[in-house]
Design a protein around this motif. Structure first.
Motif, PDB file in Angstrom:
ATOM      1  N   MET A   1      13.766  -8.603  -7.581  1.00 52.98           N
ATOM      2  CA  MET A   1      13.358  -7.372  -6.829  1.00 52.98           C
ATOM      3  C   MET A   1      12.836  -8.075  -5.418  1.00 52.98           C
ATOM      4  N   SER A   2      13.435  -7.294  -4.204  1.00 53.38           N
ATOM      5  CA  SER A   2      13.141  -8.139  -2.931  1.00 53.38           C
ATOM      6  C   SER A   2      11.619  -7.540  -2.467  1.00 53.38           C
ATOM      7  N   LYS A   3      11.403  -8.312  -1.594  1.00 51.87           N
ATOM      8  CA  LYS A   3       9.800  -8.233  -0.860  1.00 51.87           C
ATOM      9  C   LYS A   3       9.512  -7.086  -0.309  1.00 51.87           C
ATOM     10  N   THR A   4      10.966  -6.406   0.190  1.00 53.08           N
ATOM     11  CA  THR A   4      11.013  -5.163   1.048  1.00 53.08           C
ATOM     12  C   THR A   4      10.582  -3.985  -0.106  1.00 53.08           C
ATOM     13  N   ILE A   5      11.329  -4.153  -1.152  1.00 55.64           N
ATOM     14  CA  ILE A   5      11.147  -3.059  -2.224  1.00 55.64           C
ATOM     15  C   ILE A   5       9.581  -3.193  -3.005  1.00 55.64           C
ATOM     16  N   ILE A   6       9.226  -4.375  -3.161  1.00 55.77           N
ATOM     17  CA  ILE A   6       7.839  -4.291  -3.415  1.00 55.77           C
ATOM     18  C   ILE A   6       6.842  -3.849  -2.651  1.00 55.77           C
ATOM     19  N   TRP A   7       6.940  -4.109  -1.425  1.00 59.46           N
ATOM     20  CA  TRP A   7       6.141  -3.487  -0.548  1.00 59.46           C
ATOM     21  C   TRP A   7       6.240  -1.721  -0.265  1.00 59.46           C
ATOM     22  N   ILE A   8       7.568  -1.561  -0.349  1.00 57.34           N
ATOM     23  CA  ILE A   8       7.433  -0.087  -0.506  1.00 57.34           C
ATOM     24  C   ILE A   8       6.891   0.609  -1.564  1.00 57.34           C
ATOM     25  N   LEU A   9       6.950  -0.189  -2.882  1.00 59.73           N
ATOM     26  CA  LEU A   9       6.183   0.391  -3.900  1.00 59.73           C
ATOM     27  C   LEU A   9       4.845   0.455  -3.806  1.00 59.73           C
ATOM     28  N   LEU A  10       4.409  -0.762  -3.207  1.00 59.20           N
ATOM     29  CA  LEU A  10       2.978  -0.770  -3.055  1.00 59.20           C
ATOM     30  C   LEU A  10       2.391   0.409  -2.149  1.00 59.20           C
ATOM     31  N   ILE A  11       2.785   0.532  -1.155  1.00 61.87           N
ATOM     32  CA  ILE A  11       2.377   1.559  -0.198  1.00 61.87           C
ATOM     33  C   ILE A  11       2.725   2.815  -0.888  1.00 61.87           C
ATOM     34  N   ALA A  12       3.693   3.065  -1.710  1.00 58.10           N
ATOM     35  CA  ALA A  12       3.783   4.509  -2.298  1.00 58.10           C
ATOM     36  C   ALA A  12       2.715   4.820  -3.105  1.00 58.10           C
ATOM     37  N   GLY A  13       2.309   3.628  -3.902  1.00 54.98           N
ATOM     38  CA  GLY A  13       1.350   3.420  -5.069  1.00 54.98           C
ATOM     39  C   GLY A  13      -0.195   3.795  -4.172  1.00 54.98           C
ATOM     40  N   LEU A  14      -0.316   2.992  -3.261  1.00 52.60           N
ATOM     41  CA  LEU A  14      -1.516   3.200  -2.400  1.00 52.60           C
ATOM     42  C   LEU A  14      -1.441   4.688  -1.995  1.00 52.60           C
ATOM     43  N   GLY A  15      -0.791   5.410  -1.253  1.00 56.37           N
ATOM     44  CA  GLY A  15      -0.670   6.627  -0.805  1.00 56.37           C
ATOM     45  C   GLY A  15      -0.876   7.521  -1.762  1.00 56.37           C
ATOM     46  N   TYR A  16      -0.286   7.309  -2.944  1.00 53.73           N
ATOM     47  CA  TYR A  16      -0.744   8.161  -4.284  1.00 53.73           C
ATOM     48  C   TYR A  16      -1.831   8.022  -4.610  1.00 53.73           C
TER      49      TYR A  16
END
Length: 263
Positions: A1-16
């Motif tokens: 999994m790329s770093k970009t996808i990981i960051w997107i998932l982290l930001i989405a999780g934080l927003g949720y």
């Protein structure tokens, strides 16, 4: 999994997570919509003190043998329902609760506060009336069911009811963990099996606020034979009282209940 996808998932999780936190702290402002105090020169309110708060109860025809306690919707000014309720219950005393923070009552609304105040109102009027009938509308059906379980009442009338606030929140926010987040739960379906008095449940065919399945969930929770279920064809959540069938259903139900007193 790329770093970009990981960051997107982290930001989405934080927003949720942030959204859940905001919902937790703001939820009561999404349930209750208090209004300011209004005057009625021709009515003498009952002022009720309960646990350090002063509650304004609109009162009508206080000398009748039967008392009807009314608990309204989450944005309802119950004074505006007085004339309609007089026509529905011409031979009964009326007590219309202004929830905490509503219409001159002090404090802030919550499930525990509304339940406590409902019991206090019942205890205040029960000694001066032969029987007490409880009516709730929308949010107020949760209060009415609680009171009918907690105190001996003659009958229970529910208008646009819901089985629980949890079920309603799940309907509107299926993507959120509403069960652990919700403070005010109004779990009427859990109390329903312990209520043995006659019940009238009135549903709006086109209710745009409380889905039919959530109203029916409460009706199904009551003991068989205790509930008369009436659907008002064409009615919406806020227009159900405009239909003749609504008025006739309540009046016929009341006539049957009060006729038992003369047997």
């Amino acid at each position: 999994m790329s770093k970009t996808i990981i960051w997107i998932l982290l930001i989405a999780g934080l927003g949720y997570a942030c959204f859940c936190v905001l919902l937790y702290f703001w939820q009561r402002s999404m349930i209750y919509y208090p209004h300011g105090e209004v005057k009625a020169p021709n009515l003498q309110p009952l002022w009720l003190n309960n646990k350090g708060h002063r509650l304004k109860i609109w009162r009508g025809a206080p000398d009748q043998p039967t008392a009807v306690l009314y608990f309204g919707g989450n944005a309802e000014n119950v004074l505006h329902s007085m004339a309609e309720l007089h026509s529905l219950y011409p031979d009964s005393s009326l007590y219309l609760m202004n929830y905490r923070g509503y219409g001159g009552s002090t404090g802030s609304p919550s499930e525990g506060a509304l339940f406590s105040d409902a019991v206090a109102l019942y205890d205040e009027v029960a000694d001066t009336h032969k029987e007490v009938i409880v009516m709730g509308r929308s949010l107020g059906t949760g209060v009415a069911v609680y009171l009918a379980e907690s105190r001996p009442v003659k009958a229970l009338i529910l208008v646009t009811p819901y089985e629980s606030m949890v079920a309603l929140a799940r309907h509107y926010y299926p993507f959120l963990p509403v069960n652990p987040l919700l403070k005010d739960r109004y779990e009427s379906h859990r109390r329903a099996p312990r209520i043995e008095v006659p019940i009238l449940a009135l549903m709006a065919e086109r209710d745009e606020v409380i889905p039919a399945k959530i109203s029916s969930g409460l009706v199904a929770a009551f003991n068989p034979g205790t509930v008369e279920e009436v659907v008002i064809e064409g009615a919406g959540h806020n227009t159900i009282q405009e239909y003749e069938k609504y008025h006739l259903s309540i009046k016929n139900f009341m006539n049957r209940i009060l006729a038992e007193r003369t047997k």
